[in-house]
Design an enzyme around this catalytic site. Structure first.
Site, short mmCIF file in Angstrom:
data_model
loop_
_atom_site.label_atom_id
_atom_site.label_comp_id
_atom_site.label_asym_id
_atom_site.label_seq_id
_atom_site.Cartn_x
_atom_site.Cartn_y
_atom_site.Cartn_z
N HIS A 1 0.85 -1.20 0.00
CA HIS A 1 0.00 0.00 0.00
C HIS A 1 0.89 1.24 0.00
CE1 HIS A 1 -3.00 2.77 2.24
NE2 HIS A 1 -3.23 2.82 0.94
N CYS B 1 -0.49 0.40 9.65
CA CYS B 1 -0.76 1.76 9.16
C CYS B 1 -2.20 1.90 8.68
CB CYS B 1 0.19 2.12 8.01
SG CYS B 1 1.87 2.38 8.59
N HIS B 2 -2.60 1.04 7.74
CA HIS B 2 -3.93 1.21 7.15
C HIS B 2 -4.72 -0.09 7.12
CE1 HIS B 2 -1.25 4.34 5.49
NE2 HIS B 2 -2.21 5.11 5.93
N GLY B 3 -4.27 -1.09 7.91
CA GLY B 3 -5.08 -2.29 8.10
C GLY B 3 -5.10 -3.28 6.95
#
Lengths: 439, 184, 266
Positions: free
Chosen positions: B129, B148-150
């Site tokens: 990502h 960070c963003h799953g």
């Protein structure tokens, strides 16, 4: 001189822009149609060459800063890493190191040209002083740049030069300590010199802008020193001088390239490839060649403070030169006596350069002892540098002021076009002209 | 460039002058100037590419014998983490079971390890990502989880959930011997 | 005007060369021919390999080369460069040379300092851990690092060659040579702490070249010259292109200049 603008917007967009930000008009007036005397010789191309040098130094310098590490224990190796591992790093570093020397060659020619043709005289005093400021900033920048590779010459050069400040009474010692950021030249000094070495070139670029502005108010001087009288005397800067400057820059680049590609280290000193060692001073410490004349003046007197004052005085004399020269004739082309003294002055500067490169007590002519005068034999570099220093100051403070009052200059031409016309008619130049009235 | 050069100024060329030849020299000089700028631009651009000493560290050799089953070792490779995971048979079985499940970046487990070396999974530990480092043992697929963003990766390092677009990258590597790999 | 400019430039150049005159009481170094000198000079790869062998078997006992990495030996222009191996890390000669050396590393589990075989990315190991150790083992004298030695001495090639071949003469009367010191007229002061390093057949050259002191000295100087400036050859090649280009460009600009100015009396 710049007069009214001849720029005419060609398209709707140019008209639109011209009403809001007349940048195209400004460029056209100053870089294209600017009326320039048509008799400028090749000595006048060094302004453009210097602009190129500044550009090369800034661009290569920004790149070097991407790879250089300003730290006592890493600086030397980081410079070598640039030369060994960074792609084309050798090219960029050698361009930068030799570019400094090229910059000084060009600036000295540019200054001697201004001196010979009287380009410092009214109404160009501010132009000249701005040039002196640029020269002074260049010396400071070059000195600090030379410290950055952190070799033996870098380190001990920095020690010697910063110690000069210590000669000032009372404030000398605290100021030196402040400058060092320690009890001696060290990591703190290196780091701040790096920062200032990055800053100063942009200050130089700013003063160069003012220098060109001050040039474009009265317009260029020219080899005759006679003011521009009519449109006949000038040609537009572009294409006449863009192509001439371009040709001169290209020839200058050939010399530059010979150094960069074939003799990249001759202008430097071998000791600077030995990492800095505060415990051992190199046997023979000298600055870079372009500072040698000033170094010779510094060493000419046995007293430290007077030596420092004389050295700075040698640069300060340049600042007040416009008011030292009393002659009403600008160009030395029409001042035969002044021309002779000027030639001796150039020679004195070169001799001082040699003096700066040699140990003061060494004989000039080997194995030829003369007699002791004051502290040393007459046949030594220290005495030669004393003679050179004496002439240097005499030129500014006695010869130029007195000569203007006593000499009889040759008749100057009526206008720039006139000697050209009479040349083509095989008549003696300026035969019918009277001396220029206004300086 | 060339036509401004001839257009400006009191430049009325003499009769009999061939304008083509006159233009040619200006065009040639201008082209040569542009060529010089172009040729010089390359060194000034190339200097920002990885230098020789950086390239020298671009490949590493690693001895696998110290990594016990179920353990993961994180190495530094080209400035980023490199996961060397000695997978348990349960992890391998879980990865193979999902080979044909619906995935964003469909890949079988087999192509993500060297033939006959299913226990060794070597991955760049950089979330596809935005480059954070995923941690092992998080998320519902038994693999990696990016804090960070799953983004959730399975035991083969394939993206199963979250914003990451691709599976964790398998770097170029080769077995030099039974227990030694060279990465890069 | 131009002629005057050239004369002035020549004068300037003479003046630039002046600082090279150093005030030492050493003999001027011997003249010798180097294959890499001049704008078209090239290193002889076989000589670089021999020179590396001399450094490795003789000099490296006391002299470090901290800026050199094993990979450098296999980079373009280096002693073991082969076109097959563009990446010097893959060069088998370089790998096998590196493998012979043990370097310090940290055991990632215990944190202990351990030894491992060097790889092509490692630097040449230094013979002494620090300056004090180097001085202690050499009677107080510090063997200088040789990475850039040729650039770090005036007339570096001739100087190093002269030092290496300058032993054996009887010292002049009045010059006292202490134990552990040697007379070498090319060294500033004449007294050097270095044992005469080379001897006939001390190094066996793999290519069958006769191993004289002169040959060994020349070969190791060639190697050190390359090591001091590994990009010198690339620089000269680039320079040739740049010079040709600039000459043509100047010619074109001059022609353009003459045409633009042809109708202006000046």
């Amino acid at each position: 001189m710049s007069g009214h603008s001849t720029y005419e917007p060609k398209s709707g967009f140019e008209r639109w822009l011209d009403e809001r930000l007349p940048i195209l008009r400004w460029s056209a007036d100053h870089m294209m149609s600017f009326p320039t005397p048509k008799n400028l010789n090749y000595w006048w191309t060094f302004g453009a060459i210097l602009a190129m040098c500044l550009g090369v130094q800034i661009v290569t310098g920004i790149i070097l800063a991407m790879h250089y590490v300003p730290h006592e224990s890493l600086a030397f190796n980081s410079v070598e890493r640039i030369m060994r591992d960074v792609n084309y790093g050798w090219l960029i570093r050698y361009l930068h190191a030799n570019g400094a020397s090229m910059f000084f060659i060009a600036v000295y020619i540019h200054m001697f040209r201004g001196l010979y043709y009287g380009s410092y005289k009214a109404p160009r005093e501010v132009l000249w002083i701005l040039g002196c400021i640029i020269f002074f900033l260049m010396i400071a920048t070059a000195f600090m740049g030379y410290v950055l590779p952190w070799g033996q010459m870098s380190f001990h050069g920095a020690v010697v030069i910063t110690n000069l400040i210590g000669s000032l009474p009372i404030i000398g010692k605290p100021v030196t300590t402040w400058l060092w950021g320690g009890f001696a030249v060290g990591g703190a000094t290196l780091n701040r010199f790096f920062s200032l070495h990055y800053l100063l070139p942009f200050m130089i670029a700013g003063v160069v802008g003012l220098h060109i502005w001050a040039l474009h108010v009265p317009g260029n001087n020219n080899p005759t020193g006679v003011n521009v009288k009519s449109k006949e005397d000038t040609v537009p800067f572009h294409p006449y001088y863009t192509v001439k400057d371009g040709f001169a820059m290209s020839v200058f680049l050939i010399m530059f390239a010979v150094f960069v590609f074939y003799f990249p280290n001759v202008l430097g000193h071998a000791d600077n490839y030995v990492p800095a060692n505060p415990l051992v001073t190199p046997a023979h410490i000298v600055p870079e060649w372009y500072l040698l004349p000033f170094y010779a003046i510094l060493r000419a007197v046995p007293d430290k403070l007077i030596g420092v004052l004389l050295m700075f005085g040698a640069i300060a004399a340049l600042f007040i030169l416009p008011w030292l020269d009393t002659s009403r004739v600008r160009s030395m082309r029409y001042r035969p006596t002044a021309k002779l003294y000027f030639m001796i002055f150039v020679l004195a500067c070169i001799v001082l350069g040699f003096c700066g490169a040699h140990p003061p007590d060494q004989q000039v002519i080997n194995g030829f002892a003369t007699f002791q005068l004051l502290d040393s034999d007459l046949n030594t570099w220290v005495w030669l540098s004393r003679i050179g220093t004496l002439y240097y100051f005499a030129f500014f403070f006695f010869i130029l002021p007195l000569l203007g009052l006593t000499e009889t200059p040759l008749p100057t031409p009526e206008s720039i076009s006139e000697p050209v016309l009479s040349n083509s008619a095989n008549a003696p130049a300026g035969a019918a002209a009277s001396p220029e009235k206004r300086g | 460039m060339a036509d401004t050069a001839v257009g400006a100024g009191p430049d009325h060329h003499a009769a009999g002058d061939d304008p083509n030849r006159r233009d040619f020299i200006h065009i040639a000089a201008s082209v040569a100037a542009l060529g010089a700028v172009g040729a010089l631009a390359w060194p000034f651009i190339d200097q920002m590419n990885p230098a020789g000493d950086t390239l020298a560290l671009a490949s590493i050799e690693f001895d696998l014998s110290k990594v016990v089953e179920g353990q993961q070792v994180t190495l530094k490779f080209r400035g980023k983490p490199l996961f060397v995971r000695h997978r348990t048979s349960a992890e391998i079985a879980a990865a193979i079971k999902d080979d044909h499940a619906s995935m964003r970046d469909p890949q079988t487990d087999e192509v993500r390890h060297k033939p006959g070396k299913a226990e060794w999974l070597i991955l760049l530990g950089s979330c596809t990502h935005l480059g954070c480092v995923p941690t092992f043992g998080g998320g519902e697929y038994g693999g990696w989880f990016c804090p960070c963003h799953g983004s959730v990766y399975d035991t083969s390092g394939r993206i199963r959930k979250g914003p990451a677009p691709k599976n964790l990258e398998v770097p170029e590597y080769a077995f030099l011997s039974e227990t030694k790999v060279k990465v890069g | 005007m131009l002629r005057k400019g050239i004369a002035l430039a020549a004068l300037g150049l003479a003046f630039l060369a002046a600082p090279a005159l150093a005030n030492t009481n050493a003999l001027p170094p011997k003249e010798a021919h180097w294959s890499d000198s001049g704008p078209f000079g090239k290193f002889d790869q076989a000589q670089l390999q021999r020179g590396y062998k001399v450094y490795r078997e003789v000099c490296s006992a006391c002299h470090s080369m901290n800026l050199m990495y094993f990979r450098n030996l296999g980079q373009p222009g280096g002693p073991f460069y082969e076109e097959k191996y563009k990446n010097p890390n893959d060069n088998p000669y370089v790998k096998s040379i590196a493998k012979d050396y043990q370097v310090d590393d940290i055991d990632s589990e215990t944190g202990d300092v351990v030894k491992r075989a060097a790889t092509s990315a490692d630097a040449f190991p230094a013979p002494f851990p620090n300056e004090a150790a180097a001085r202690a083992s050499n009677g107080g004298a510090l063997p200088p690092d040789l990475s850039v030695i040729i650039k770090a001495r005036e007339e570096g090639q001739e100087y190093v060659y002269s030092i290496l071949t300058g032993f054996g003469a009887a010292p002049p009367a009045g010059l006292k040579i202490e134990a552990g010191k040697y007379y070498n007229p090319y060294f500033p002061g004449g007294v050097i702490g270095m044992t005469p390093p080379l001897a006939a057949d001390k190094v066996t050259f793999d290519d069958g070249t006769k191993s004289t002191v002169d040959q060994q000295a020349k070969d190791v100087v060639a190697f050190l010259t390359w090591a001091s400036d590994p990009k010198a050859q690339e620089r000269k090649q680039f320079g040739l292109g740049a010079m040709i280009y600039l000459l043509i460009f100047s010619g074109l600009l001059y022609a353009s200049y003459r045409r633009i100015w042809r109708n202006v009396a000046h």
